[in-house]
Every structure is written in C-alpha cells, then in structure tokens.
Motif scaffolding. Structure first.
Motif, PDB file in Angstrom:
ATOM      1  N   ALA A   1      65.766  43.260  25.983  1.00 49.14           N
ATOM      2  CA  ALA A   1      64.678  44.227  25.939  1.00 49.14           C
ATOM      3  C   ALA A   1      64.587  44.839  27.331  1.00 49.14           C
ATOM      4  CB  ALA A   1      63.366  43.550  25.571  1.00 49.14           C
ATOM      5  N   LEU A   2      64.266  46.109  27.367  1.00 54.11           N
ATOM      6  CA  LEU A   2      64.045  46.763  28.651  1.00 54.11           C
ATOM      7  C   LEU A   2      62.552  47.034  28.770  1.00 54.11           C
ATOM      8  CD1 LEU A   2      64.954  48.213  31.219  1.00 54.11           C
ATOM      9  CD2 LEU A   2      65.465  50.210  29.837  1.00 54.11           C
ATOM     10  N   LEU A   3      61.973  46.478  29.811  1.00 56.36           N
ATOM     11  CA  LEU A   3      60.548  46.622  30.036  1.00 56.36           C
ATOM     12  C   LEU A   3      60.349  47.591  31.190  1.00 56.36           C
ATOM     13  CD1 LEU A   3      58.460  44.956  28.452  1.00 56.36           C
ATOM     14  CD2 LEU A   3      58.325  43.392  30.378  1.00 56.36           C
ATOM     15  N   ASN A   4      59.390  48.488  31.043  1.00 56.53           N
ATOM     16  CA  ASN A   4      59.106  49.415  32.125  1.00 56.53           C
ATOM     17  C   ASN A   4      57.622  49.703  32.172  1.00 56.53           C
ATOM     18  OD1 ASN A   4      59.617  51.189  34.219  1.00 56.53           O
ATOM     19  ND2 ASN A   4      59.838  52.932  32.844  1.00 56.53           N
ATOM     20  N   ARG A   5      57.009  49.420  33.306  1.00 55.49           N
ATOM     21  CA  ARG A   5      55.569  49.606  33.446  1.00 55.49           C
ATOM     22  C   ARG A   5      54.785  49.002  32.293  1.00 55.49           C
ATOM     23  NH1 ARG A   5      53.939  54.756  36.801  1.00 55.49           N
ATOM     24  NH2 ARG A   5      55.714  54.826  38.192  1.00 55.49           N
ATOM     25  N   GLY A   6      55.174  47.812  31.910  1.00 52.04           N
ATOM     26  CA  GLY A   6      54.430  47.093  30.892  1.00 52.04           C
ATOM     27  C   GLY A   6      54.767  47.444  29.466  1.00 52.04           C
TER      28      GLY A   6
END
Ligand SMILES: Nc1ncnc2c1ncn2[C@@H]1O[C@H](COP(=O)(O)OP(=O)(O)OP(=O)(O)O)[C@@H](O)[C@H]1O
Ligand SMILES: [Mg+2]
Length: 297
Positions: free
Chosen positions: A205-210
């Motif tokens: 999974a790619l998480l970005n700014r929550g």
C-alpha cells in the motif's frame, strides 16, 4: 491469516489528522507499507499492534476486532518499532533472553534453546557476549528483529527496519524477513525505500499524508503509472522551466543539454517521449497525484 483495516482515522490530540479513512486488506506473505516521511506509517502500525487506539474505524485480525481482543492479537504479534532502543547494559544474549521471558516463555531451558537458535538465525551468535549497546547499527537492527521473532509470531510488524543500513545489511535483512515469511505468517514492513518493496513484497500500500494512494501489487502500481513518465531533451533555459513545471526524477548530462525524466499526466511544449515506469517512478507519480487531489478537494 487476515488483517482487515476498515475506515481507520487517527486524529492526535494536537489536531494532526495522521490517518484518513484508511482501508487495507492484508493476507499472508510480505506486505509493504510505502510512504514518504509523515505519511502515517508508524501511526498505522502502532494501531495494528494495539499500542494506540484509532479515533474511528476498526482493525480485524482473522475477523476479530482488535479493540475487543487485545490479548488474542498480542499473543501472535512480533513488533519492531521505528525508534527501537536497548537496555545497553545487557549482553546481546541476555537482551534476547529478557525479550523471550517478556513474551511468556517461562521455561529457562526452552528459552536458552530458542535464544541460541535465533542468535544463529540473525548471525549474532559470535557476538552474543557483547553488550547490546555496543553492537553496530546493522547488528542492533538484527537484534531488534530477533526480539520481535523470538516467540514465533504469526503477525510480524517492522517499522522502517532498513533505514540507515548499508546495502549489504539491507539485503541481509530483507532475506531474513523473506525466510520467515511462510504460509501462515503476515509480515508488514514499512519503508520509504522503494527497493525494499520491489525485491520482497507481493502486495503493498502507498500511504501519503494519511491517505491510501494505492493498494495492490508492485507490478500493478507500475502499470498504473504507465503513460505518466516522460523523457525529454532540454537546454539550460528549458531545464529551469521544466523543473518548475514538472516533477523531475532523473537528470543525465548530454553533449548539448540534458536528458530529463519527469512525471506528469502530460508534458506540453517539449519533445517528450513516454518511458516505461519503474517502481520509483510510480511512487513519485502516485505521491504527486494524491497531493494534487488534496489541493483540489
Ligand atoms: N504523538 C503525536 N502527536 C501528534 N502528531 C503526531 C504524533 N505522532 C505522529 N504525528 C503526526 O502524524 C503524522 C504521521 O506521522 P507518522 O509518524 O505516523 O508518519 P510516518 O509515515 O511513520 O513518517 P516517517 O517516515 O517519518 O517515520 C505526521 O504529520 C506526524 O507529525
Ligand atoms: Mg514512521
């Protein structure tokens, strides 16, 4: 084994909204949690290991809500926190023995056997009498994973275990994780190092700014970045322009200018050719893409 993360939100007391409507399904094998600094990786992991409560949403492990079955979850868990530190006065084997005792192994004989086996496994047997605090950075990290694995956990959660390690140590570490990854074990590895994911994880999974910017396989994220990575030749003046307009991910000096690789939905006004993305390109594309969405919303 299955972990189901459902509509998870975390708002810290100071108002930081660290996780926003996070939904992820995780099954057996190595799962990579990728994201830039501050993306929310550690926050998510602290919730998964029941050290912190979410503000809303829930996590199910094999269908059981972790908020109601904390002991069930903890009994099958091994965790290496990002800021793992040692009782530096303990010798390496004493430290591991201590970790084994904490995890519930009460028989001294069993513990000794488990500790020796684990020391061999992480290649620390030869330094077992050295103070844990005096080990090298890579060795410390291996001792960290050893304490997480000492109780044969079914869920292993390691938070940025390869940061600061040299390439050889990183490869050794990855191989170690790959070895313990078996049919009935879930390993979740957080990192901002793309190569750690591409060489070991089938799912990510790619998480970005929550927010979850992507979930799927590394091949899939690369496929989705197809058509968004460009190669163009520019002179000095154009180079400055291109840098302002697009996310430049590579620059190679040529005889009469530069060859740059950029990420974007389209590149106008330059002689740009699409290139096949790799995971790093895809990562940059998705991080940029979700940021854009956030500004629009
Ligand atoms: N205890 C806390 N109180 C308030 N805000 C916090 C706290 N812990 C983290 N945050 C904030 O929540 C966001 C997510 O932080 P988190 O540590 O989960 O990210 P991360 O992906 O692990 O980052 P890194 O790669 O730097 O470790 C950041 O904006 C961070 O500043
Ligand atoms: Mg972190």
């Amino acid at each position: 084994m299955n972990i189901s993360i459902q509509d998870l939100n975390k708002v810290y007391p100071n108002g930081n909204h660290a996780l926003k409507d996070v939904n992820i399904e995780i099954n057996e094998g190595m799962f990579g949690l990728l994201g830039p600094n501050g993306a929310g990786k550690s926050s998510l992991m602290r919730i998964l290991v029941t050290l912190m409560k979410p503000s809303s949403g829930r996590v199910l492990v094999n269908g059981k809500d972790t908020a109601k079955h904390r002991d069930y979850v903890r009994s099958m868990l091994g965790y290496l926190p990002q800021d793992f530190s040692f009782f530096s006065n303990l010798k390496t084997y004493e430290f591991l023995d201590y970790a084994a005792r904490l995890s519930g192994m009460s028989s001294g004989k069993k513990r000794r056997a488990a500790v020796d086996k684990m020391l061999e496994e992480v290649a620390l047997f030869d330094v077992r009498n050295r103070k844990a605090g005096k080990l090298s950075g890579g060795m410390k990290r291996r001792l960290g994973i050893a304490q997480a694995l000492i109780n044969d956990p079914k869920i292993v959660i390691v938070d940025e275990p390869t940061t600061g390690l040299d390439p050889e140590e990183r490869i050794r570490f990855r191989n170690l994780l790959a070895r313990i990854s078996s049919q009935d074990v879930i390993i979740i590895l957080s990192t901002h190092i793309v190569a750690d994911i591409s060489s070991t994880c089938e799912h990510m999974a790619l998480l970005n700014r929550g927010q979850v910017a992507f979930t799927g396989s590394p091949e899939e994220i690369i496929r989705q970045a197809e058509g968004h990575v460009w190669s163009l030749y520019v002179d000095e003046k154009e180079y400055v322009e291109v840098n302002q307009k697009y996310q430049v991910i590579a620059t190679v000096m040529q005889k009469d200018g530069w060859k740059v690789t950029v990420v974007g939905d389209e590149v106008l006004g330059y002689d740009a050719e699409p290139v096949s993305p790799n995971l790093e390109h895809a990562y940059v594309y998705f991080v940029e893409h979700t940021l854009k969405n956030r500004i629009l919303v």
